[in-house]
Design a protein around this motif. Structure first.
Motif, PDB file in Angstrom:
ATOM      1  N   ILE A 208       0.842  -1.209   0.000  1.00 47.88           N
ATOM      2  CA  ILE A 208       0.000   0.000   0.000  1.00 47.88           C
ATOM      3  C   ILE A 208       0.873   1.255   0.000  1.00 47.88           C
ATOM      4  O   ILE A 208       0.618   2.202  -0.758  1.00 47.88           O
ATOM      5  N   ASN A 209       1.924   1.250   0.815  1.00 52.66           N
ATOM      6  CA  ASN A 209       2.828   2.406   0.833  1.00 52.66           C
ATOM      7  C   ASN A 209       3.536   2.590  -0.505  1.00 52.66           C
ATOM      8  O   ASN A 209       3.688   3.725  -0.979  1.00 52.66           O
ATOM      9  N   LEU A 210       3.987   1.498  -1.104  1.00 51.35           N
ATOM     10  CA  LEU A 210       4.627   1.592  -2.423  1.00 51.35           C
ATOM     11  C   LEU A 210       3.661   2.145  -3.466  1.00 51.35           C
ATOM     12  O   LEU A 210       4.042   2.969  -4.301  1.00 51.35           O
ATOM     13  N   ALA A 211       2.428   1.674  -3.417  1.00 49.88           N
ATOM     14  CA  ALA A 211       1.431   2.144  -4.387  1.00 49.88           C
ATOM     15  C   ALA A 211       1.168   3.638  -4.219  1.00 49.88           C
ATOM     16  O   ALA A 211       1.009   4.362  -5.212  1.00 49.88           O
ATOM     17  N   ARG A 212       1.143   4.098  -2.996  1.00 47.33           N
ATOM     18  CA  ARG A 212       0.926   5.534  -2.750  1.00 47.33           C
ATOM     19  C   ARG A 212       2.109   6.365  -3.232  1.00 47.33           C
ATOM     20  O   ARG A 212       1.942   7.448  -3.777  1.00 47.33           O
TER      21      ARG A 212
ATOM     22  N   SER B  60       3.874   0.638 -10.814  1.00 41.93           N
ATOM     23  CA  SER B  60       5.341   0.638 -10.710  1.00 41.93           C
ATOM     24  C   SER B  60       5.838  -0.793 -10.532  1.00 41.93           C
ATOM     25  O   SER B  60       5.134  -1.663 -10.012  1.00 41.93           O
ATOM     26  N   GLU B  61       7.074  -1.034 -10.964  1.00 45.39           N
ATOM     27  CA  GLU B  61       7.657  -2.381 -10.858  1.00 45.39           C
ATOM     28  C   GLU B  61       7.738  -2.836  -9.400  1.00 45.39           C
ATOM     29  O   GLU B  61       7.477  -3.995  -9.095  1.00 45.39           O
ATOM     30  N   ASP B  62       8.092  -1.923  -8.508  1.00 50.53           N
ATOM     31  CA  ASP B  62       8.209  -2.271  -7.093  1.00 50.53           C
ATOM     32  C   ASP B  62       6.857  -2.695  -6.502  1.00 50.53           C
ATOM     33  O   ASP B  62       6.765  -3.668  -5.756  1.00 50.53           O
ATOM     34  N   THR B  63       5.814  -1.943  -6.863  1.00 54.34           N
ATOM     35  CA  THR B  63       4.475  -2.273  -6.365  1.00 54.34           C
ATOM     36  C   THR B  63       4.015  -3.616  -6.904  1.00 54.34           C
ATOM     37  O   THR B  63       3.476  -4.448  -6.160  1.00 54.34           O
ATOM     38  N   LEU B  64       4.243  -3.848  -8.184  1.00 53.75           N
ATOM     39  CA  LEU B  64       3.822  -5.116  -8.798  1.00 53.75           C
ATOM     40  C   LEU B  64       4.594  -6.307  -8.218  1.00 53.75           C
ATOM     41  O   LEU B  64       4.017  -7.366  -7.958  1.00 53.75           O
ATOM     42  N   LYS B  65       5.886  -6.113  -7.993  1.00 54.71           N
ATOM     43  CA  LYS B  65       6.692  -7.182  -7.391  1.00 54.71           C
ATOM     44  C   LYS B  65       6.194  -7.501  -5.978  1.00 54.71           C
ATOM     45  O   LYS B  65       6.048  -8.659  -5.596  1.00 54.71           O
ATOM     46  N   CYS B  66       5.922  -6.460  -5.212  1.00 48.52           N
ATOM     47  CA  CYS B  66       5.420  -6.639  -3.853  1.00 48.52           C
ATOM     48  C   CYS B  66       4.045  -7.329  -3.883  1.00 48.52           C
ATOM     49  O   CYS B  66       3.761  -8.200  -3.056  1.00 48.52           O
TER      50      CYS B  66
END
Length: 88
Positions: free
Chosen positions: A20-24, A30-36
């Motif tokens: 949730i924090n990465l998505a915000r 984003s690649e980081d959000t999708l990986k998470c």
């Protein structure tokens, strides 16, 4: 077993908060959000597999009990006593 169940739940909650924090911060795509998100999916899959395995174990026990109940070589009353002992 309970510790494993609880530990997976804690990991799922932590990973969800990170996602949730990465998505915000970086956006939903984003690649980081999708990986998470994929890592969270894996944790949820492990959690579901844990209960699926537990349910299969219960189902197998129930099948054995059903076999005893409907076995033509046994009388119903002894099988009923056996069920009461096996289920607990």
């Amino acid at each position: 077993m309970f510790d494993q169940h609880k530990s997976i739940l804690v990991e799922i909650q932590k990973k969800r908060e990170v996602m949730i924090n990465l998505a915000r911060q970086k956006g939903l795509n984003s690649e980081d959000t999708l990986k998470c998100s994929q890592e969270l999916d894996q944790l949820i899959y492990q959690y579901q597999a844990f209960f699926r395995q537990k349910q299969q174990h219960r189902d197998n026990r129930k099948r054995k009990i059903d076999f005893i109940i409907y076995s033509p070589n046994r009388r119903f009353k002894p099988a009923t006593r056996l069920i009461a002992l096996t289920i607990h």
